[in-house]
Design a protein around this motif. Structure first.
Motif, PDB file in Angstrom:
ATOM      1  N   LYS A  42       0.800  -1.228   0.000  1.00 41.03           N
ATOM      2  CA  LYS A  42       0.000   0.000   0.000  1.00 41.03           C
ATOM      3  C   LYS A  42       0.834   1.281   0.000  1.00 41.03           C
ATOM      4  CE  LYS A  42      -4.032  -2.196   2.089  1.00 41.03           C
ATOM      5  NZ  LYS A  42      -5.082  -2.151   3.126  1.00 41.03           N
ATOM      6  N   ASN A  59     -10.473  -7.667  16.787  1.00 37.62           N
ATOM      7  CA  ASN A  59     -11.387  -7.865  15.656  1.00 37.62           C
ATOM      8  C   ASN A  59     -11.297  -9.291  15.117  1.00 37.62           C
ATOM      9  OD1 ASN A  59     -12.463  -5.285  15.644  1.00 37.62           O
ATOM     10  ND2 ASN A  59     -11.087  -4.507  14.063  1.00 37.62           N
ATOM     11  N   THR A 103      -4.412   8.647   5.620  1.00 36.08           N
ATOM     12  CA  THR A 103      -5.569   7.813   5.298  1.00 36.08           C
ATOM     13  C   THR A 103      -5.150   6.366   5.057  1.00 36.08           C
ATOM     14  OG1 THR A 103      -6.757   9.696   4.345  1.00 36.08           O
ATOM     15  CG2 THR A 103      -7.482   7.501   3.682  1.00 36.08           C
ATOM     16  N   ASN A 156      -6.066   3.405   8.056  1.00 28.50           N
ATOM     17  CA  ASN A 156      -7.016   2.341   7.737  1.00 28.50           C
ATOM     18  C   ASN A 156      -6.357   0.976   7.615  1.00 28.50           C
ATOM     19  OD1 ASN A 156      -9.752   3.477   7.514  1.00 28.50           O
ATOM     20  ND2 ASN A 156      -8.782   4.844   6.038  1.00 28.50           N
ATOM     21  N   PRO A 180      -5.791  -0.169  11.923  1.00 27.41           N
ATOM     22  CA  PRO A 180      -6.767   0.470  12.815  1.00 27.41           C
ATOM     23  C   PRO A 180      -6.313   0.416  14.264  1.00 27.41           C
ATOM     24  CG  PRO A 180      -7.580  -1.653  12.006  1.00 27.41           C
ATOM     25  CD  PRO A 180      -6.350  -1.333  11.232  1.00 27.41           C
ATOM     26  N   GLU A 225     -10.738   9.808   7.403  1.00 28.42           N
ATOM     27  CA  GLU A 225     -11.937   8.970   7.394  1.00 28.42           C
ATOM     28  C   GLU A 225     -11.522   7.525   7.670  1.00 28.42           C
ATOM     29  OE1 GLU A 225     -15.179   9.638   7.086  1.00 28.42           O
ATOM     30  OE2 GLU A 225     -14.756  11.785   7.076  1.00 28.42           O
ATOM     31  N   LEU A 226     -11.790   7.063   8.878  1.00 25.60           N
ATOM     32  CA  LEU A 226     -11.434   5.706   9.262  1.00 25.60           C
ATOM     33  C   LEU A 226     -12.583   4.757   8.973  1.00 25.60           C
ATOM     34  CD1 LEU A 226      -9.738   6.486  12.708  1.00 25.60           C
ATOM     35  CD2 LEU A 226      -8.596   6.014  10.535  1.00 25.60           C
ATOM     36  N   GLU A 227     -12.248   3.564   8.510  1.00 29.74           N
ATOM     37  CA  GLU A 227     -13.274   2.601   8.128  1.00 29.74           C
ATOM     38  C   GLU A 227     -13.688   1.701   9.293  1.00 29.74           C
ATOM     39  OE1 GLU A 227     -11.278   0.609   4.970  1.00 29.74           O
ATOM     40  OE2 GLU A 227     -11.221   2.401   3.685  1.00 29.74           O
ATOM     41  N   ASP A 228     -12.771   1.396  10.200  1.00 33.94           N
ATOM     42  CA  ASP A 228     -13.076   0.488  11.296  1.00 33.94           C
ATOM     43  C   ASP A 228     -13.936   1.189  12.342  1.00 33.94           C
ATOM     44  OD1 ASP A 228     -12.026  -2.217  12.720  1.00 33.94           O
ATOM     45  OD2 ASP A 228     -12.214  -0.608  14.201  1.00 33.94           O
ATOM     46  N   PRO A 229     -15.094   0.620  12.690  1.00 37.25           N
ATOM     47  CA  PRO A 229     -16.007   1.321  13.617  1.00 37.25           C
ATOM     48  C   PRO A 229     -15.427   1.521  15.016  1.00 37.25           C
ATOM     49  CG  PRO A 229     -16.821  -0.895  13.106  1.00 37.25           C
ATOM     50  CD  PRO A 229     -15.696  -0.616  12.166  1.00 37.25           C
ATOM     51  N   GLN A 232     -12.985   4.281  14.804  1.00 36.50           N
ATOM     52  CA  GLN A 232     -13.730   5.544  14.689  1.00 36.50           C
ATOM     53  C   GLN A 232     -14.121   6.073  16.060  1.00 36.50           C
ATOM     54  OE1 GLN A 232     -17.099   4.688  12.204  1.00 36.50           O
ATOM     55  NE2 GLN A 232     -15.919   4.600  10.308  1.00 36.50           N
TER      56      GLN A 232
END
Length: 417
Positions: free
Chosen positions: A43, A271, A328, A332, A335, A346-350, A353
């Protein structure tokens, strides 16, 4: 040799030099995060190289326990990479003072970070910054949402509500109220004392006052968290004294405990391991409406080897690390490791977040012992481990602990004498 052959030879030399100059520059990155190798290869590196043709990256991590020694050997031998992943505070400060890390204060993108974010990689007087902040970890509490729903519990916001929730869980008897042991000691300080403590000493206000000598470890705001930790003893389950850090992780992820005093770094593992929905809540305040404080602890940065042969390319990469794009990607992919730049990510993992959202509501600080105060002997960070564990076990009173810690700090730290 004729003039013609001399001219051809010179032309060949010029072409060779031009070709060498035009070749890609390769920057080598030193790091202790060997578990991040796939993240960099899949990435981070492709994203950077796509935008910066002519600069290649090579990520070469060492085993975490070997990193400091291996890096120092490479630096002394002149074989270290161009970019140095930085641990927080004194280890990196020592590298800068030895001339191994370059001053990055002139990188414009350093303005993207708060003073707290930069504090882990600055000189004591703040005049030089030698690593770009990458990420922090945030402390709070992770809870089993199924257990809370089953018992009709609301997320606590005040200390009174917090202990009322613990009482309800204990009375029900189906769950250990809170999963934490004291065998390894460090978690009692890290996820205990430095989790709830900033609420008492008002975050940066108290931490900086301790460094300046205006406050002492015998003051009420520094002793009171030990008294609160002593109350935790009744909620940790049988045998917590022998319970290790992995034990606590397993107790929670297996669904046997309702609450886990946490660092956000637990998120990826939890998770994977927990088969129930999780939530998080921040350290409780004393009274409703009080300012909340969180330990948003600077964890990882990256700097430039002062002896790099490619300083311009290295600075280009470091400026990109300070960008929202890098934040970003990193935030992500990992997390629970939160970008430190001022630009929201903007984080994707609740669950991540939830932790990150507290930055908007609360005052951020770092662990009280990490900057300056643990340079001497006895080491205040290590002493705090033992003190927090002793408070929970009840083997010393909060006042005794404060007095002992103050005596140790004053024995070598002039502002506290």
């Amino acid at each position: 040799m004729t003039r013609t052959t001399i001219g051809i030879a010179l032309l060949g030399t010029a072409l060779t030099a031009t070709g060498a100059f035009a070749q890609d520059v390769t920057l080598t990155i030193e790091s202790w995060r060997n578990d991040d190798l796939s993240l960099w290869q899949e990435k981070i590196i492709p994203a950077f190289e796509a935008e910066h043709p002519g600069i290649k990256l090579r990520f070469t991590p060492s085993a975490p326990a070997e990193y400091n020694a291996a890096l120092n050997s490479k630096l002394d031998a002149g074989s270290a990479g161009d970019l140095i992943t930085c641990r927080p505070f004194d280890a990196s400060l020592a590298l800068y003072e030895a001339g191994h890390l370059a001053d990055l204060s002139d990188i414009e993108a350093m303005s993207n970070f708060s003073d707290v974010a930069k504090s882990a990689w600055q000189t004591d007087d703040g005049s030089a910054a030698f690593c770009v902040p990458m990420a922090s970890v945030i402390h709070g509490f992770i809870y089993n949402k199924d257990a809370f729903a089953e018992l009709g519990l609301e997320v606590p916001t005040t200390e009174a509500e917090f202990f009322a929730v613990l009482d309800t869980i204990k009375e029900d008897g189906n769950y250990i109220p809170m999963a934490m042991g004291t065998n390894d000691q460090w978690e009692a300080a890290t996820m205990g004392y430095n989790n709830i403590g900033p609420t008492y000493w008002k975050g940066e206000e108290g931490r900086l006052a301790l460094i300046s000598g205006e406050q002492k470890l015998t003051d009420e705001q520094w002793v009171a968290p030990y008294a609160t930790l002593a109350r935790w003893r009744d909620y940790l389950g049988d045998g917590f004294e022998a319970q290790t850090y992995p034990d606590s992780q397993n107790i929670f992820t297996l669904g046997r405990a309702a609450i886990y005093p946490a660092g956000s770094w637990e998120i990826p593992g939890f998770n994977e391991q927990a088969d129930f929905e999780m939530g998080a809540f921040k350290p409780p305040v004393m009274e409703a409406g009080d300012t909340c404080y969180i330990s948003d602890h600077t964890d990882i940065g990256i700097g430039m080897n002062a002896a790099s042969n490619h300083p311009e390319a290295a600075r280009t990469f470091l400026a990109w690390v300070a960008s929202p794009e890098f934040a970003t990607i990193f935030g992500n992919a990992l997390p629970g490791f939160f970008p430190l730049s001022d630009t929201p990510v903007e984080l994707e993992d609740p669950l991540a977040q939830q932790f990150a959202s507290w930055r908007a509501d609360c005052e951020s600080t770092i662990r009280s012992t990490y900057q300056i105060l643990s340079r001497g002997t006895p080491n205040l960070e290590n002493e705090t481990w033992g003190a927090a564990a002793a408070a929970i076990k009840g083997t010393s009173t909060p006042e005794e602990l404060g007095a002992s810690l103050q005596e140790g700090l004053a024995s070598w730290y002039a502002p506290q004498q």
